[in-house]
Design a protein around this motif. Structure first.
Motif, short mmCIF file in Angstrom:
data_model
loop_
_atom_site.label_atom_id
_atom_site.label_comp_id
_atom_site.label_asym_id
_atom_site.label_seq_id
_atom_site.Cartn_x
_atom_site.Cartn_y
_atom_site.Cartn_z
N GLY A 1 1.59 6.77 -6.82
CA GLY A 1 0.44 7.56 -6.99
C GLY A 1 0.69 9.02 -6.68
N ASP A 2 1.91 9.38 -5.64
CA ASP A 2 2.21 10.73 -5.33
C ASP A 2 3.02 11.34 -6.55
OD1 ASP A 2 0.62 10.76 -3.04
OD2 ASP A 2 2.31 10.29 -1.95
N GLY A 3 4.07 10.39 -6.84
CA GLY A 3 4.83 10.75 -8.01
C GLY A 3 4.05 11.14 -9.28
N LEU A 4 3.16 10.26 -9.68
CA LEU A 4 2.25 10.36 -10.88
C LEU A 4 1.61 11.89 -10.65
CD1 LEU A 4 1.02 6.90 -11.53
CD2 LEU A 4 2.67 8.12 -12.95
N GLN A 5 1.20 12.14 -9.38
CA GLN A 5 0.37 13.15 -9.23
C GLN A 5 1.39 14.53 -9.29
OE1 GLN A 5 -1.19 13.71 -5.52
NE2 GLN A 5 -2.58 15.34 -5.81
N ALA A 6 2.48 14.40 -8.92
CA ALA A 6 3.51 15.54 -9.12
C ALA A 6 3.83 15.62 -10.64
CB ALA A 6 4.75 15.05 -8.39
N ILE A 7 4.08 14.76 -11.29
CA ILE A 7 4.24 14.65 -12.81
C ILE A 7 3.21 15.38 -13.58
CG2 ILE A 7 4.75 13.47 -15.00
CD1 ILE A 7 6.24 11.26 -13.31
N ALA A 8 2.02 14.90 -13.10
CA ALA A 8 0.79 15.75 -13.78
C ALA A 8 0.92 17.31 -13.31
CB ALA A 8 -0.49 14.70 -13.14
N ALA A 9 1.11 17.54 -12.28
CA ALA A 9 1.07 18.82 -11.84
C ALA A 9 2.17 19.81 -12.82
CB ALA A 9 1.31 19.11 -10.30
N GLY A 10 3.19 19.03 -12.82
CA GLY A 10 4.36 19.78 -13.56
C GLY A 10 3.92 19.99 -15.02
N ILE A 11 3.20 18.71 -15.75
CA ILE A 11 2.68 19.01 -16.98
C ILE A 11 1.85 19.98 -17.10
CG2 ILE A 11 1.50 17.79 -19.07
CD1 ILE A 11 3.12 15.20 -17.85
N THR A 12 0.89 20.06 -16.27
CA THR A 12 -0.03 21.25 -16.20
C THR A 12 0.33 22.60 -16.09
OG1 THR A 12 -1.69 19.82 -15.10
CG2 THR A 12 -2.19 22.05 -14.81
N GLY B 1 0.78 -1.17 -0.12
CA GLY B 1 0.01 0.19 0.16
C GLY B 1 0.81 1.18 -0.14
N SER B 2 1.86 1.34 0.78
CA SER B 2 2.98 2.69 0.74
C SER B 2 3.48 2.63 -0.42
CB SER B 2 3.88 2.37 1.90
OG SER B 2 3.34 2.39 3.34
N THR B 3 4.04 1.64 -1.09
CA THR B 3 4.57 1.66 -2.23
C THR B 3 3.67 2.43 -3.43
OG1 THR B 3 6.15 -0.25 -2.07
CG2 THR B 3 5.72 0.44 -4.04
N LEU B 4 2.32 1.72 -3.35
CA LEU B 4 1.53 2.10 -4.33
C LEU B 4 1.25 3.65 -4.21
CD1 LEU B 4 -1.07 -0.71 -4.90
CD2 LEU B 4 0.60 0.06 -6.47
N SER B 5 0.99 3.98 -3.13
CA SER B 5 0.60 5.36 -2.69
C SER B 5 1.88 6.27 -2.92
CB SER B 5 0.60 5.41 -1.02
OG SER B 5 0.20 6.88 -0.60
N THR B 6 3.00 5.86 -2.87
CA THR B 6 4.23 6.80 -3.25
C THR B 6 4.16 6.74 -4.77
OG1 THR B 6 5.45 5.90 -1.44
CG2 THR B 6 6.79 6.75 -3.09
#
Length: 90
Positions: free
Chosen positions: A34-45, A27-32
């Motif tokens: 997910g957080d990485g993907l969210q940061a990438i999406a924010a950068g792209i935006t 769960g922690s790995t998947l959460s991490t």
């Protein structure tokens, strides 16, 4: 022999604490991730929000250049029209 099989079966069964620890790690790995993907999406935006303003300023500059070219062409046409009207077109 029955005792040996029972012993092997007992070794293969994991305790609930181990299973819970593995699930926590997963769960922690998947959460991490997910957080990485969210940061990438924010950068792209952010890049998309910044780049159009650069493109708009470039477009405005290009439109200004085109307007100046149109004005010069209009002046040339006006001069040519005056020359034709006066008969000095050659």
């Amino acid at each position: 022999m029955a005792n040996k099989n029972d012993y092997k079966n007992n070794q293969n069964v994991e305790s609930p604490e181990i299973i819970a620890a593995k699930l926590t790690l997963l769960g922690s790995t998947l959460s991490t991730i997910g957080d990485g993907l969210q940061a990438i999406a924010a950068g792209i935006t952010l890049q998309e929000l910044v780049n159009p303003s650069k493109q708009n300023s470039q477009n405005n500059s290009h439109q200004s250049d085109q307007s100046k070219q149109i004005e010069r062409l209009q002046k040339q046409v006006d001069q040519l029209m005056r020359q034709v009207q006066r008969g000095n077109w050659l």
